[in-house]
Scaffold this motif. Structure first.
Motif, PDB file in Angstrom:
ATOM      1  N   ASP A 584       0.865  -1.178   0.000  1.00 50.10           N
ATOM      2  CA  ASP A 584       0.000   0.000   0.000  1.00 50.10           C
ATOM      3  C   ASP A 584       0.904   1.231   0.000  1.00 50.10           C
ATOM      4  O   ASP A 584       1.725   1.414   0.905  1.00 50.10           O
ATOM      5  N   ARG A 586       1.029   5.511  -0.340  1.00 50.35           N
ATOM      6  CA  ARG A 586       0.222   6.725  -0.258  1.00 50.35           C
ATOM      7  C   ARG A 586       1.131   7.960  -0.267  1.00 50.35           C
ATOM      8  O   ARG A 586       2.181   7.962   0.366  1.00 50.35           O
ATOM      9  N   ARG A 601      -3.213   7.200  -3.627  1.00 45.87           N
ATOM     10  CA  ARG A 601      -3.000   5.880  -3.036  1.00 45.87           C
ATOM     11  C   ARG A 601      -3.053   4.802  -4.107  1.00 45.87           C
ATOM     12  O   ARG A 601      -3.902   4.836  -4.999  1.00 45.87           O
ATOM     13  N   ALA A 603      -2.845   0.437  -4.053  1.00 50.27           N
ATOM     14  CA  ALA A 603      -2.758  -0.779  -3.246  1.00 50.27           C
ATOM     15  C   ALA A 603      -2.860  -1.993  -4.170  1.00 50.27           C
ATOM     16  O   ALA A 603      -3.747  -2.047  -5.030  1.00 50.27           O
ATOM     17  N   ASN A 628     -13.877   2.197   2.619  1.00 51.68           N
ATOM     18  CA  ASN A 628     -12.431   2.454   2.584  1.00 51.68           C
ATOM     19  C   ASN A 628     -11.800   1.958   1.293  1.00 51.68           C
ATOM     20  O   ASN A 628     -10.585   1.781   1.226  1.00 51.68           O
ATOM     21  N   ASP A 629     -12.599   1.752   0.276  1.00 52.15           N
ATOM     22  CA  ASP A 629     -12.099   1.111  -0.937  1.00 52.15           C
ATOM     23  C   ASP A 629     -12.650   1.855  -2.154  1.00 52.15           C
ATOM     24  O   ASP A 629     -12.387   3.039  -2.313  1.00 52.15           O
ATOM     25  N   ASN A 660      -6.663   5.281  -5.617  1.00 53.35           N
ATOM     26  CA  ASN A 660      -7.583   6.292  -5.077  1.00 53.35           C
ATOM     27  C   ASN A 660      -6.936   7.662  -5.133  1.00 53.35           C
ATOM     28  O   ASN A 660      -5.722   7.807  -4.941  1.00 53.35           O
ATOM     29  N   ASP A 678     -12.125   6.858  -7.249  1.00 55.80           N
ATOM     30  CA  ASP A 678     -11.647   5.519  -6.899  1.00 55.80           C
ATOM     31  C   ASP A 678     -11.625   4.640  -8.144  1.00 55.80           C
ATOM     32  O   ASP A 678     -12.501   4.755  -9.020  1.00 55.80           O
ATOM     33  N   TYR A 759     -10.511   8.609   8.583  1.00 58.97           N
ATOM     34  CA  TYR A 759     -10.319   8.816   7.154  1.00 58.97           C
ATOM     35  C   TYR A 759     -10.169   7.461   6.456  1.00 58.97           C
ATOM     36  O   TYR A 759      -9.691   6.493   7.056  1.00 58.97           O
ATOM     37  N   PHE A 761      -8.100   6.485   4.191  1.00 55.95           N
ATOM     38  CA  PHE A 761      -6.684   6.131   4.055  1.00 55.95           C
ATOM     39  C   PHE A 761      -5.844   7.369   4.297  1.00 55.95           C
ATOM     40  O   PHE A 761      -6.359   8.475   4.361  1.00 55.95           O
TER      41      PHE A 761
END
Length: 761
Positions: A584, A586, A601, A603, A628-629, A660, A678, A759, A761
Motif C-alpha cells: 500500500d 500513499r 493511493r 494498493a 475504505n475502498d 484512489n 476511486d 479517514y 486512508f
C-alpha cells in the motif's frame, strides 16, 4: 438569490477591486512555493480550485434583510472579499527581494504588475534571479581548542562547503548542527547564540567569503571571585544524580509526606509508597537513557521523554535539569536531573454502541472493553473486549435453523471476546542491548473467539497470534509474526448449500468449508509524516505472508501421502498453504494556497495457493467496494473481473488492484469536505474456478477497472472523525463492453452512501 451569491464581485465597493489571482513568473520555479508564502495578500479560497465557496456564502448573507442566521453565515462560514491593497503588494515585492538575497541572488530583479479587469485584479510577480553568489572560502574561528578539535574531528559533516550557493538557511543549518552536536556531547549550556557569521560579498567575482565565529561564554562576577580562569571556556556537564518520581502530583509537590527511595542502575526512584507495589524499577529503567556520572546529551533526554510518554501509563512526563555549582571534588560542571511522572488511572472501562450499515444491511453493534495499563508493573497493557452485534440481512431462502427465527427484528448476530497483552519490550530469545535502545521493541500476544450466525451459515473462528515489532529508524518500523493461527468451523444452512451446489463453482464452494491457517508474516511500514511541519509525506506498507509450510513439511517428514485429491489435515480439518504479498503506497501533498490536502493511493495484493490448497481461504482473499475502498460499490459487491451475476454471494478474488485520489478541504471549523475518485477491481487466478468472467488476463484486465467518484463530508474532532461519502459509478465492468461508461446514466437513487469512522486512508 443564488445568482447573486455566485457573482463574486457583488459586494465590491466602487473604485476597489477583488484580488482574483496572484501569478508568479520566475526563472527559479523551485522557489515558487516559498514566494507564494511570502506574498502578503492571498485571493479568497477556492474549493477544488474552481469556485469560491466561502466568498459565495458571504455574498449570500448580504442579500435581503439581515437575520441572525445570515449573520452567522457571514461570520462563521463566509469569507469577506479580499480587496486589492497596493501597499501590501509593494511590501510583498520587497520581502521577495530579501528572500532571493538570502538565497544568494544578490542581483535579483523583482517586479510586480497589476492587471485590472472590471472589478477584479490580478497581480503578476516577475522574478529574474540573475547569477547566484557562491561561497569561495569558509573559515572557522574557534578560540576554545577543545571544541575546535571536537568540531574538526569529522569535517565530512560540515554543511558549508566551498562552491556552494550562498544561503542564509545553509548558515543556519551549520549553526544548528554544531549546537546539536555539542549539546549531545556534554555541553549543556551551549546554544546557537554563541555562533555568529561575518560575510564579505565585495569580491567582485559573484563570490563571498564566510567566517564562522564560536565565542566563549561571558564571565560573571561570581565566577571571577571564586574561579577567575576556569569559566572563560565552555565546560562539559555530567549528571551528579538522576531522580525519578513515579507518582508526581504538581498540586501536592511540596507536601511533607514521607517518600520511599529505591536505587537501581545509578537511578533513584522516589514514590509515596513502596515502589514495587506500583512499578518494577528494572522495566522503567529500560526506558531511561541517562545515568548518574554520565555525560549530558540532549539526545538522551529527548529519547527518555519520548519512551516514557509512549508507555501510555503517565498523564505527563516532565524532565527538569538543574545545574549545580561545582564543589571542590567536582572536575566538571555537575547537573541534577529530575524526571517527574504523573500516573494515569491504571484501569479503564468502556461501553460503546454503534449503528451499522454493511452493504445495505442495518444493525446495532456493542462493545464492552476493559484495559489494565500496567498489569505486571512494567507498563504492560492487558485488554479485554467482548463484541456483540445484531443485523438484519436478506434471507437466502427457507432456513431451517431455529436460532435465526427467534429474533423478531434481526436475523443475524455476531459475538466474540478478544484478549490482548502488549509488552513494551522484546520477549525474544535473542537480546541486543544496543539495538534495544534504538528499536523500541514491542511484543503482542492476541487471542480471540468469534461466533457468527447468519441466515446462510453458522461460523466459529478462533485466533491466536504472537507478534514482535521494532523501530529501525525514525520513520521505519518492522512487524514480525512468527505465529498466527486461525481455526474456522462452518455449518451451512441447507438452503444455502443447495444454492452453492446449483452455482457449481468450486472456487466459491471451497470458500465455505472448515480450515486451519498457520501463518508467518513480515510487515514493513515507512511513514515520514511530521506533525510539526506542513509538508509532503509518504506512507508505504508491505506485507509478506506464508501459510502451512511447517505443517506440510512435518507431514512429508512423517511420510504422509498428500495430493490434491487427498489433502492433509490438521486438527481434523484441511490446512491452508499459500503465499500472499501485498503493498500500500500513499502520498499526502498539502496545498498551502487553499489549505487543502491531496492524497494519492495505490494498493496491490496477490495470493497464490499451492501444495495442500486449491485456493486462498475466504478470510485471506481480497475484496473490493465499501467505505475504505471503491466507494461507488457496496462492501464485497464488486468483481471479480466482469462478473455480472446478481446473487447474494460475497465477491472475493486472489488478485486486487486499487487506486484512489482524494482532495480534502476545509469548510467550517471541524467540518471538512472531500472530493474523490476511486478505481480498481479484483480477479481470480486459481485454476479451479469455472467463472471465466472473473479470471485475470493481461490483455483484458485494464478494461475491467471499475471507476467511481463522489463527494464526502467529515466531522473532524481530532481524536474522533465521523465520515459520510456519497459516490456514483463512472465505469461498471459488469456491463457489456460498449456500455460500461455509465456516468450519464446515473440518477439520484444510484448514489451509494458510505459511513465510516476515521479517514479512508
Amino acid at each position: 438569490m443564488l445568482a447573486g451569491a455566485c457573482n463574486v464581485t457583488r459586494s465590491i465597493p466602487e473604485g476597489q477591486h477583488l484580488l482574483d489571482k496572484n501569478i508568479i513568473k520566475s526563472d527559479r520555479t523551485e522557489f515558487n512555493e516559498n514566494v507564494n508564502s511570502i506574498i502578503k495578500q492571498k485571493p479568497n479560497r477556492k474549493i477544488l480550485g474552481i469556485f469560491r465557496f466561502h466568498l459565495g456564502v458571504y455574498n449570500l448573507s448580504q442579500i435581503g434583510k439581515e437575520t441572525k442566521f445570515k449573520k452567522w453565515l457571514k461570520t462563521a462560514i463566509g469569507e469577506q472579499p479580499v480587496l486589492l491593497d497596493t501597499g501590501l503588494t509593494f511590501k510583498s515585492t520587497q520581502q521577495i527581494s530579501i528572500f532571493f538575497q538570502n538565497n544568494g541572488y544578490f542581483n535579483a530583479d523583482i517586479n510586480d504588475t497589476t492587471i485590472y479587469k472590471k472589478k477584479k485584479a490580478k497581480v503578476i510577480y516577475t522574478l529574474k534571479s540573475g547569477k547566484p553568489y557562491k561561497i569561495r572560502n569558509i573559515s572557522y574561528n574557534i578560540s576554545d581548542t577543545e571544541i575546535r578539535d571536537f568540531i574538526f574531528r569529522d569535517s565530512t559533516e560540515f554543511q558549508i562547503k566551498s562552491g556552494d550557493i550562498y544561503s542564509v538557511s545553509l548558515l543556519q543549518s551549520e549553526r544548528e548542527r554544531i549546537s546539536i552536536s555539542l549539546r549531545n556531547n556534554g555541553y549543556y549550556n551551549f546554544n546557537p547564540q554563541y555562533i555568529t557569521y561575518q560575510i564579505d560579498s565585495s569580491l567582485k567575482s559573484q563570490q563571498v567569503d564566510v567566517w564562522l565565529y564560536l565565542t566563549n561564554p561571558k564571565v560573571s562576577n561570581r565566577d571571577i571571585i571564586t574561579a577567575p580562569d576556569s569559566f572563560i571556556v565552555h565546560k562539559k556537564n555530567y549528571f551528579k544524580e538522576v531522580y525519578i518520581e513515579v507518582d508526581y502530583d504538581p498540586i501536592s509537590a511540596n507536601d511533607t509526606i514521607a517518600k520511599d527511595t529505591t536505587e537501581f542502575e545509578k537511578l533513584k526512584f522516589i514514590s509515596r509508597g513502596k515502589l514495587e507495589l506500583r512499578h518494577k524499577a528494572k522495566h522503567l529503567a529500560e526506558h531511561i537513557f541517562i545515568r548518574k556520572d554520565s555525560i549530558f546529551a540532549q539526545s538522551d533526554i529527548d529519547l527518555t521523554y519520548k519512551r516514557l510518554s509512549d508507555l501510555g501509563i503517565f498523564k505527563f512526563v516532565n524532565i527538569r535539569i538543574e545545574p549545580e555549582y561545582p564543589g571542590p571534588e567536582d572536575t566538571n560542571n555537575p547537573l541534577r536531573c529530575y524526571i517527574l511522572l504523573s500516573p494515569q488511572p491504571r484501569q479503564e472501562y468502556k461501553i460503546e454502541f454503534d449503528g451499522t450499515n454493511n452493504g445495505g444491511n442495518f444493525g446495532i453493534l456493542g462493545n464492552l472493553s476493559y484495559r489494565n495499563k500496567n498489569i505486571f508493573k512494567g507498563a504492560e497493557s492487558f485488554n479485554f473486549r467482548i463484541k456483540a452485534g445484531l443485523e438484519l440481512q436478506q434471507n437466502f431462502g427457507d432456513t431451517t435453523y431455529e436460532s435465526t427465527r427467534q429474533l423478531a427484528l434481526f436475523n443475524a448476530y455476531e459475538v466474540g471476546p478478544e484478549i490482548s497483552l502488549n509488552f513494551p519490550r522484546g520477549l525474544w530469545p535473542f537480546h541486543f542491548d544496543k539495538l534495544k535502545i534504538v528499536s523500541n521493541p514491542i511484543t503482542s500476544i492476541n487471542a480471540g473467539f468469534n461466533t457468527q450466525n447468519r441466515p446462510e451459515y453458522f461460523r466459529q473462528l478462533f485466533n491466536l497470534s504472537y507478534s514482535y515489532s521494532i523501530k529501525t529508524t525514525k520513520y521505519n518500523r518492522i512487524f514480525f509474526y512468527p505465529a498466527d493461527l486461525n481455526y474456522l468451523k462452518v455449518k451451512l444452512d441447507p438452503a444455502f448449500t443447495q444454492q452453492l451446489n446449483e452455482l457449481g463453482d468450486p472456487n466459491i464452494i471451497l470458500g465455505y468449508v472448515d480450515h486451519f491457517i498457520s501463518t508467518g508474516r513480515l510487515s514493513y511500514i515507512f511513514n515520514n509524516q511530521d506533525l510539526k511541519i506542513k509538508r509532503k509525506y509518504f506512507f508505504f506498507r508491505a506485507n509478506l505472508e506464508f501459510a502451512g509450510n511447517s505443517i506440510y513439511l512435518a507431514k512429508k517428514i512423517n511420510n504422509e501421502s498428500i495430493s490434491k485429491s487427498s489433502p492433509a489435515t490438521f486438527l481434523n480439518v484441511r490446512f491452508a498453504q499459500y503465499i500472499r504479498p501485498d503493498f500500500d503506497i500513499r502520498l499526502y501533498s498539502p496545498i498551502s494556497i487553499s489549505n487543502a490536502l491531496a492524497v494519492f493511493r495505490i494498493a496491490v495484493g496477490l495470493g497464490v495457493s499451492y501444495g495442500n490448497s486449491l485456493q486462498l481461504p475466504f478470510e485471506k482473499s481480497f475484496f473490493a467496494g465499501g467505505p475504505n475502498d471503491i466507494r461507488a460499490w457496496r462492501t464485497r459487491q464488486l468483481g471479480p473481473g466482469t462478473n455480472d451475476k446478481e446473487d447474494f454471494f460475497e465477491r472475493f478474488g486472489d488478485l486486487k488492484l486499487t487506486g484512489n485520489f482524494e482532495y480534502r478541504f476545509d469548510i467550517y471549523r471541524k467540518l471538512k469536505g472531500a472530493a474523490f475518485l476511486d478505481a480498481g477491481n479484483i480477479w481470480i487466478i486459481n485454476k479451479i474456478s469455472t467463472s471465466e468472467d472473473g479470471k485475470f488476463k493481461f490483455d483484458t484486465f485494464a478494461d475491467q477497472i471499475a471507476l467511481g467518484s463522489g463527494l464526502g463530508i467529515r466531522f473532524d474532532f481530532t481524536f474522533f472523525i465521523l465520515r459520510m461519502d456519497g459516490a456514483i459509478k463512472i465505469k461498471d465492468p459488469a456491463l457489456a463492453q460498449c456500455e460500461r461508461w455509465v456516468l450519464d446514466a446515473n440518477e439520484l437513487s444510484d448514489i451509494t452512501f458510505n459511513f465510516g469512522i476515521g479517514y479512508p486512508f
